[in-house]
Write an enzyme that holds these catalytic residues in place. Sequence first.
Site, PDB file in Angstrom:
ATOM      1  N   VAL A   1      -5.521  -3.650   0.861  1.00 24.03           N
ATOM      2  CA  VAL A   1      -5.925  -2.309   1.730  1.00 24.03           C
ATOM      3  C   VAL A   1      -6.991  -3.937   2.947  1.00 24.03           C
ATOM      4  O   VAL A   1      -7.695  -4.637   2.551  1.00 24.03           O
ATOM      5  CB  VAL A   1      -7.119  -2.104   1.020  1.00 24.03           C
ATOM      6  CG1 VAL A   1      -8.222  -0.899   2.016  1.00 24.03           C
ATOM      7  CG2 VAL A   1      -6.451  -0.832  -0.083  1.00 24.03           C
TER       8      VAL A   1
ATOM      9  N   GLY B   1       2.722  -9.802  14.222  1.00 21.43           N
ATOM     10  CA  GLY B   1       3.314  -9.830  13.165  1.00 21.43           C
ATOM     11  C   GLY B   1       2.144  -8.518  11.964  1.00 21.43           C
ATOM     12  O   GLY B   1       1.982  -8.837  11.389  1.00 21.43           O
TER      13      GLY B   1
ATOM     14  N   GLY C   1      -1.907  -9.397   9.479  1.00 24.41           N
ATOM     15  CA  GLY C   1      -0.969 -11.160   9.381  1.00 24.41           C
ATOM     16  C   GLY C   1      -1.013 -11.847   8.306  1.00 24.41           C
ATOM     17  O   GLY C   1      -2.287 -11.659   7.908  1.00 24.41           O
TER      18      GLY C   1
ATOM     19  N   LYS D   1       0.673  -1.369  -0.132  1.00 19.42           N
ATOM     20  CA  LYS D   1      -0.076  -0.119   0.373  1.00 19.42           C
ATOM     21  C   LYS D   1       0.700   1.288   0.154  1.00 19.42           C
ATOM     22  O   LYS D   1       0.532   2.233  -0.707  1.00 19.42           O
ATOM     23  CB  LYS D   1      -1.038   0.317   1.491  1.00 19.42           C
ATOM     24  CG  LYS D   1      -0.398   0.046   2.785  1.00 19.42           C
ATOM     25  CD  LYS D   1       0.081  -1.449   2.886  1.00 19.42           C
ATOM     26  CE  LYS D   1       0.685  -1.986   3.765  1.00 19.42           C
ATOM     27  NZ  LYS D   1       0.116  -3.063   5.123  1.00 19.42           N
TER      28      LYS D   1
ATOM     29  N   GLU E   1      -6.000  -6.747  -3.615  1.00 16.71           N
ATOM     30  CA  GLU E   1      -6.313  -6.781  -2.643  1.00 16.71           C
ATOM     31  C   GLU E   1      -5.247  -6.794  -1.672  1.00 16.71           C
ATOM     32  O   GLU E   1      -5.955  -6.249  -0.601  1.00 16.71           O
ATOM     33  CB  GLU E   1      -6.864  -7.826  -3.409  1.00 16.71           C
ATOM     34  CG  GLU E   1      -7.975  -8.169  -1.677  1.00 16.71           C
ATOM     35  CD  GLU E   1      -9.846  -7.407  -2.349  1.00 16.71           C
ATOM     36  OE1 GLU E   1      -9.268  -6.189  -1.241  1.00 16.71           O
ATOM     37  OE2 GLU E   1     -10.116  -7.374  -3.352  1.00 16.71           O
TER      38      GLU E   1
ATOM     39  N   ILE F   1      -9.969  -9.684   4.239  1.00 15.38           N
ATOM     40  CA  ILE F   1     -11.633  -8.695   3.860  1.00 15.38           C
ATOM     41  C   ILE F   1     -11.301  -8.558   2.622  1.00 15.38           C
ATOM     42  O   ILE F   1     -10.167  -7.340   1.355  1.00 15.38           O
ATOM     43  CB  ILE F   1     -11.809  -6.832   4.810  1.00 15.38           C
ATOM     44  CG1 ILE F   1     -11.763  -7.396   5.909  1.00 15.38           C
ATOM     45  CG2 ILE F   1     -13.166  -7.255   3.948  1.00 15.38           C
ATOM     46  CD1 ILE F   1     -12.203  -6.223   6.610  1.00 15.38           C
TER      47      ILE F   1
ATOM     48  N   LYS G   1      -4.187   3.727   2.940  1.00 12.82           N
ATOM     49  CA  LYS G   1      -5.622   2.677   2.407  1.00 12.82           C
ATOM     50  C   LYS G   1      -6.278   3.498   1.883  1.00 12.82           C
ATOM     51  O   LYS G   1      -7.278   2.828   0.891  1.00 12.82           O
ATOM     52  CB  LYS G   1      -5.207   1.641   2.730  1.00 12.82           C
ATOM     53  CG  LYS G   1      -4.304   0.675   3.746  1.00 12.82           C
ATOM     54  CD  LYS G   1      -4.782  -0.372   5.272  1.00 12.82           C
ATOM     55  CE  LYS G   1      -3.408  -1.544   5.189  1.00 12.82           C
ATOM     56  NZ  LYS G   1      -3.988  -1.826   6.888  1.00 12.82           N
TER      57      LYS G   1
ATOM     58  N   GLU H   1       3.713  -2.806  10.745  1.00 11.06           N
ATOM     59  CA  GLU H   1       4.982  -2.150   9.552  1.00 11.06           C
ATOM     60  C   GLU H   1       5.790  -2.700  10.447  1.00 11.06           C
ATOM     61  O   GLU H   1       6.986  -2.868  11.477  1.00 11.06           O
ATOM     62  CB  GLU H   1       4.804  -0.783   9.000  1.00 11.06           C
ATOM     63  CG  GLU H   1       3.313  -0.670   8.727  1.00 11.06           C
ATOM     64  CD  GLU H   1       2.911  -1.737   7.290  1.00 11.06           C
ATOM     65  OE1 GLU H   1       3.813  -1.845   6.372  1.00 11.06           O
ATOM     66  OE2 GLU H   1       1.920  -2.256   7.623  1.00 11.06           O
TER      67      GLU H   1
HETATM   68  N1  HSE Z   1       0.555  -3.135   9.961  1.00  7.05           N
HETATM   69  C1  HSE Z   1      -0.999  -3.025   8.757  1.00  7.05           C
HETATM   70  C2  HSE Z   1      -1.868  -3.058   9.851  1.00  7.05           C
HETATM   71  C3  HSE Z   1      -0.477  -3.845   8.197  1.00  7.05           C
HETATM   72  O1  HSE Z   1      -1.686  -3.244  11.345  1.00  7.05           O
HETATM   73  O2  HSE Z   1      -2.983  -3.220   9.582  1.00  7.05           O
HETATM   74  C4  HSE Z   1      -1.561  -4.490   7.074  1.00  7.05           C
HETATM   75  O3  HSE Z   1      -1.926  -3.842   5.923  1.00  7.05           O
END
Ligand code: HSE
Length: 429
Positions: free
Chosen positions: A131, A186, A301, A104, A128, A135, A204, A189
């Site tokens: 974002v 996990g 994740g 993104k 996909e 989902i 996003k 970022e």
């Molecule tokens: N670091 C992002 C979050 C991961 O926490 O939503 C998914 O894009």
Amino acid sequence: MERVAVGLVGLGIVGSGFYSLMKHNGEHFASKMGTSAEITKVAEIDTARAKKQVPKDVLVEDYRRVIEDDAIQVVIELVGGTGVAYDIIRSAIERGKHVITANKALLALRGAELFALAREKQVELKFEAAVGGGIPIIKVVRESLVGNRIGKVMGILNGTSNYILTQMSEKQLPFEQALKEAQGAGFAEADPALDVGGGDAAHKISLLASFAFGGWVDYRQILCEGITMVRPGEIEFAASAGFAVKLIASAMLVDGKPAVTVFPALIPAQHPLSSVRNEVNAVFVECDFLGPALFLGRGAGANATASSVASDLGDLVQALMLHAKRGGYPFDPRRTLELYPDQKMEYRFFFHFITENRPGIWATVTGCLAGNGINIESVHQKWEDRSKPSDLYILVDEAREEQAKKALREVCSASGISSDSRFYRILPL
Ligand code: HSE
């Protein structure tokens, strides 16, 4: 059975998740699609780590070997970041390959150029997984709602921030500890400042807004505030007043222009987004024929994100088998949309003034609010000890952003009031 050859670049958290998904569900995927997708090359710099997961004859160190392989029709970029990932995507498109990415940050920064290039080369650039994690919201906005005019897309788009706010509110966990847990799981970022500073959600929502409204939305023009300033006392007070604090990304048409924002907001406890907990993401879409619709699922994740990468791959496999020419969505990456000015947006506000305890403070605060045409709804003061600063919480009626900002500036410049005072916007049910 026919076969599509796939090259995967990057075997980090999402790359490993996707590789493992194809290992476990590759046959199931093939039986559903009637065509198999085979990962014929995996490029990863850290070959020692990758060797534990990927057979030797598939693993390469240099991504160029994937791009230069003429048999590979689809390149999946899961390196992340805005450096080498750009070269990977650009060179793959230039060689006529379809590309899938979860990146993104790169798309928000250089998507206008990359989407235009993909269109010129008549290949797909699919994203996909970029974002909303697992989902399938991009497909919804790009394809499923084609019969509707979309008026609004809003939601919780950063799992890490939502995890932190949930843990702060439910378990009174300190911010830092909740962030560590999100990193450990996990979700975060590589640079978690993007999560907690609102940048990831801004990337996003700019992509969602671009595809919802048909032109390019530059994320650098979006009003973007993160959650680093949110204090436990504010969450507690908001809860006692019937609100949850959530990082909300929103894009809606106001007077025909997209108003696009990211900020921590107070939302009523009855609002469907208030019960979205931890790393779960949710996107609320409002459009003319369908009406309101809510999409919810794990937003971060490895497994959830891998599921979205596989969804893009399924689409591409189908298109390749049908020899379909794709990319005909009503979206023009070369037309940058002018945004509605955020200063003109109207909200109810929750002010938090941090003040000394002495006569005249309330008079100063209420005077500044009144002087800016702001109507007070209720006032609550948390007073612990006369000698310590106290928290003055004020809920006010609808006002424009510019009025609230000016009032806050004036209050903060008065004596006895901390410049750490701030406000939150309140979103309606
Ligand atoms: N670091 C992002 C979050 C991961 O926490 O939503 C998914 O894009």
